[in-house]
Design a protein around this motif. Structure first.
Motif, short mmCIF file in Angstrom:
data_model
loop_
_atom_site.label_atom_id
_atom_site.label_comp_id
_atom_site.label_asym_id
_atom_site.label_seq_id
_atom_site.Cartn_x
_atom_site.Cartn_y
_atom_site.Cartn_z
N SER B 21 0.84 -1.20 0.00
CA SER B 21 0.00 0.00 0.00
C SER B 21 0.88 1.26 0.00
CB SER B 21 -0.90 -0.03 1.23
OG SER B 21 -1.65 1.15 1.32
N PHE B 22 1.91 1.24 0.82
CA PHE B 22 2.80 2.42 0.88
C PHE B 22 3.54 2.59 -0.44
CE2 PHE B 22 6.23 5.20 1.84
CZ PHE B 22 5.79 5.98 2.89
N TRP B 23 3.97 1.47 -1.02
CA TRP B 23 4.67 1.56 -2.31
C TRP B 23 3.77 2.18 -3.38
CZ3 TRP B 23 9.42 1.50 -3.94
CH2 TRP B 23 10.41 0.86 -3.18
N MET B 24 2.46 1.91 -3.27
CA MET B 24 1.55 2.40 -4.31
C MET B 24 1.08 3.83 -4.03
SD MET B 24 1.86 -0.14 -6.12
CE MET B 24 0.91 0.43 -7.51
N ASP B 86 2.90 9.14 -10.02
CA ASP B 86 2.41 7.84 -10.46
C ASP B 86 1.99 7.84 -11.92
OD1 ASP B 86 0.24 9.38 -10.13
OD2 ASP B 86 -0.88 8.03 -8.86
N GLU B 87 1.99 9.01 -12.53
CA GLU B 87 1.69 9.03 -13.95
C GLU B 87 2.96 8.93 -14.78
OE1 GLU B 87 -0.46 12.62 -14.16
OE2 GLU B 87 -2.22 11.75 -13.21
N VAL B 88 4.08 8.95 -14.10
CA VAL B 88 5.34 8.89 -14.83
C VAL B 88 5.71 7.44 -15.04
CG1 VAL B 88 7.78 9.49 -14.78
CG2 VAL B 88 6.10 11.01 -13.77
N THR B 89 5.81 7.06 -16.27
CA THR B 89 6.20 5.70 -16.56
C THR B 89 7.62 5.73 -17.12
OG1 THR B 89 3.95 5.21 -17.14
CG2 THR B 89 5.61 3.68 -17.90
N ALA B 90 8.44 4.96 -16.51
CA ALA B 90 9.82 4.94 -17.00
C ALA B 90 9.83 4.40 -18.42
CB ALA B 90 10.64 4.06 -16.10
N ASP B 91 10.50 5.04 -19.27
CA ASP B 91 10.61 4.58 -20.64
C ASP B 91 12.08 4.64 -20.98
OD1 ASP B 91 10.23 3.82 -23.18
OD2 ASP B 91 9.48 5.76 -23.89
N ALA B 120 14.74 2.97 -8.49
CA ALA B 120 14.45 2.30 -9.76
C ALA B 120 13.01 1.79 -9.76
CB ALA B 120 15.43 1.14 -9.97
N LEU B 121 12.56 1.24 -8.65
CA LEU B 121 11.18 0.74 -8.57
C LEU B 121 10.18 1.88 -8.73
CD1 LEU B 121 11.52 -1.83 -5.65
CD2 LEU B 121 10.76 -2.36 -7.95
N MET B 122 10.51 3.03 -8.15
CA MET B 122 9.60 4.17 -8.23
C MET B 122 9.45 4.69 -9.65
SD MET B 122 8.29 4.45 -5.39
CE MET B 122 7.32 5.86 -5.82
N LYS B 123 10.42 4.36 -10.50
CA LYS B 123 10.31 4.85 -11.88
C LYS B 123 9.39 3.98 -12.74
CE LYS B 123 14.19 6.81 -13.64
NZ LYS B 123 15.62 6.83 -13.99
N LEU B 124 9.03 2.83 -12.21
CA LEU B 124 8.10 1.99 -12.95
C LEU B 124 6.68 2.52 -12.81
CD1 LEU B 124 9.34 -1.56 -11.84
CD2 LEU B 124 9.93 -0.33 -13.92
N SER B 125 5.84 2.20 -13.79
CA SER B 125 4.43 2.60 -13.66
C SER B 125 3.80 1.80 -12.52
CB SER B 125 3.68 2.30 -14.95
OG SER B 125 3.57 0.90 -15.11
N ASP B 126 2.63 2.24 -12.06
CA ASP B 126 1.96 1.56 -10.95
C ASP B 126 1.79 0.06 -11.22
OD1 ASP B 126 1.77 3.80 -9.51
OD2 ASP B 126 -0.37 4.12 -9.78
N GLU B 127 1.32 -0.26 -12.43
CA GLU B 127 1.03 -1.67 -12.74
C GLU B 127 2.30 -2.51 -12.72
OE1 GLU B 127 -0.98 -1.48 -16.44
OE2 GLU B 127 -2.97 -1.59 -15.50
#
Lengths: 269, 188
Positions: B21-24, B86-91, B120-127
């Motif tokens: 939950s905290f990660w999300m 959370d709208e930033v998706t690493a690309d 690095a995990l935070m740069k991934l999209s939520d999904e």
């Protein structure tokens, strides 16, 4: 086994979810294929790294107790309700219970209408605007870019059906960081959020021609006389101007609150 | 399962629920709210839980749905002109001219600090982040993740593959000689 099939089974191998035949086949492939073997090693290391090194966020010590209490509260209510229903439909007391229930259904609205004194609408403005402040403030994180006030104003106008009259849209001391439509006293409200040196302040604007300024609790501030209230430890400053009412809520001290008030108040034509 | 037993089983998953939950949400208050609501919903709908199946996976399904509801409500309600993380998706394509061998990559994994992994995990999209955390941290099976995320097994596999490739790409990019960081937005 192909390389693709082997790599598709890495996850299951680590979680020991493969049959012994599949494990043997995969081990044979890894022994014969240096590329897959190296890939598996990196893959396994990456998985382990995430598992062991990613921060494991821990709830506060009393969190479990709080959840336990909440769950328990649900049980208490449900048990009482179940007991009441059982009592209602069993035994000779059914008639009495139904009579009591019907009486309550009729009497309660009358009691609310005639016996409970109406709460002062200005106190409601204070409590509801503080609740909104807490709700909005907790969600807010530091913005990376500041919003365009004109865009926010027009966005709010479209949603609220009135124009939040204001010329002060922030300065170096109070950065304007956003706007959100809220709702209290049965009316739509434009709530604007400003970030001061120490804390957030919200300024809520709403139609308020029907509201009366209270006689008590008003402050003299450079010729203006806003009403100062507080709720849950937050201060709220309320005033009216034309057809609109304004309320500032802040966690800052009174000096900063009045300073912010003057900037806003003097800007409104 | 009796109510008390069910309640106890829910509480045993509390730490795992809070962690994800905290990660999300990245916010203590929101994380706690989300977990509390998840537990209350689980209790409310406990008749729908099939005994013998994985309770923890079922709780995560409820939490994911609750989170989506919160996000939708929040999106309707609030206009913030700032970009939400959370709208930033690493690309992140692999770094040009920064190819390293698998052995070097392996060594790099050993030296990474917690903050680098988190970043690095935070740069991934939520999904993608949720999928990789469910698989690697909470150790759910792919089938359980498919159930939690309400998507086909193939989608979970491809998300996991994509997430891992992106993490590897970020980590490859983070060689001491590259002078780059894993801070959000700092990879370019």
């Amino acid at each position: 086994m192909t390389c693709e099939e082997a790599r598709d089974r890495f996850e299951d191998l680590l979680k020991e979810r493969l049959s012994s035949d599949d494990v043997s086949a995969l081990r044979r492939h890894l022994a014969d294929c240096p590329a897959c073997s190296a890939e598996f090693e990196v893959w396994e290391r990456q998985k382990l790294t995430v598992r062991l090194r990613a921060t494991r966020h821990q709830p506060s010590l009393d969190f479990e107790q709080r959840v336990r209490r909440k769950l328990g509260r649900g049980e208490g209510f449900k048990d009482v309700a179940a007991f009441a229903l059982r009592s209602l439909w069993s035994g000779r007391s059914a008639t009495i219970a139904i009579t009591v229930l019907v009486t309550l259904i009729i009497a309660l609205p009358l009691y609310h209408k005639y016996w409970i004194p109406k709460q002062d609408p200005i106190l409601l403005v204070v409590t509801e605007s503080v609740d909104d402040y807490i709700r909005i403030g907790l969600r807010q994180s530091s913005p990376t870019t500041l919003p365009d006030p004109l865009r926010v104003k027009s966005w709010l106008e479209n949603r609220l059906g009135f124009s939040p009259e204001l010329r002060f849209w922030g300065d170096n001391e109070y950065l304007f960081i956003g706007g959100v439509p809220t709702y209290f006293l049965d009316r739509k409200v434009a709530t604007l959020v400003f970030k001061g040196d120490q804390s957030l302040s919200t300024l809520s604007i709403f139609p308020g021609s029907d509201l009366k300024m209270p006689e008590q609790g008003r402050r003299q501030v450079e010729g203006f006389k806003p009403y100062l209230g507080s709720f849950k430890g937050y201060q709220a400053l309320f005033w009216k101007q034309g057809q609109l009412a304004y309320v500032i809520v802040t966690a800052a001290g009174e000096k900063e609150l009045l300073d912010f008030f003057l900037k806003v108040r003097k800007s409104i034509p | 399962m009796g109510r008390a037993e069910f309640e106890q089983a829910v509480l045993e998953s509390l730490e795992s629920l809070y962690n994800i939950s905290f990660w999300m949400t990245r916010n203590k208050v929101e994380a706690e709210d989300l977990v509390q609501e998840t537990c209350l919903r689980a209790l409310k709908f406990r008749q729908q839980f099939k005994e013998g199946t994985n309770l923890k996976a079922w709780l995560f399904t409820i939490m994911k749905n609750t989170l989506i509801n919160h996000r939708e409500k929040s999106a309707r309600e609030v206009l913030w002109n700032s970009q939400r993380n959370d709208e930033v998706t690493a690309d992140l394509p692999r770094a040009q001219g920064n190819e390293i061998s698998l052995q070097e990559e392996l060594a790099l994994f050993r030296t990474l600090a917690r903050v680098d992994i988190d970043s690095a995990l935070m740069k991934l999209s939520d999904e993608l982040r949720m999928t990789v955390l469910l698989a690697d941290v909470e150790e759910f099976t792919l089938e359980e993740i498919a159930e939690i995320m309400s998507c086909p097994l193939g989608t979970v596999k491809s998300r996991l593959h994509r997430a891992r490739e992106m993490l590897r790409s970020m980590i490859r990019d983070y060689t001491p000689s590259s002078g780059k960081t894993l801070e959000p937005g700092g990879h370019a």
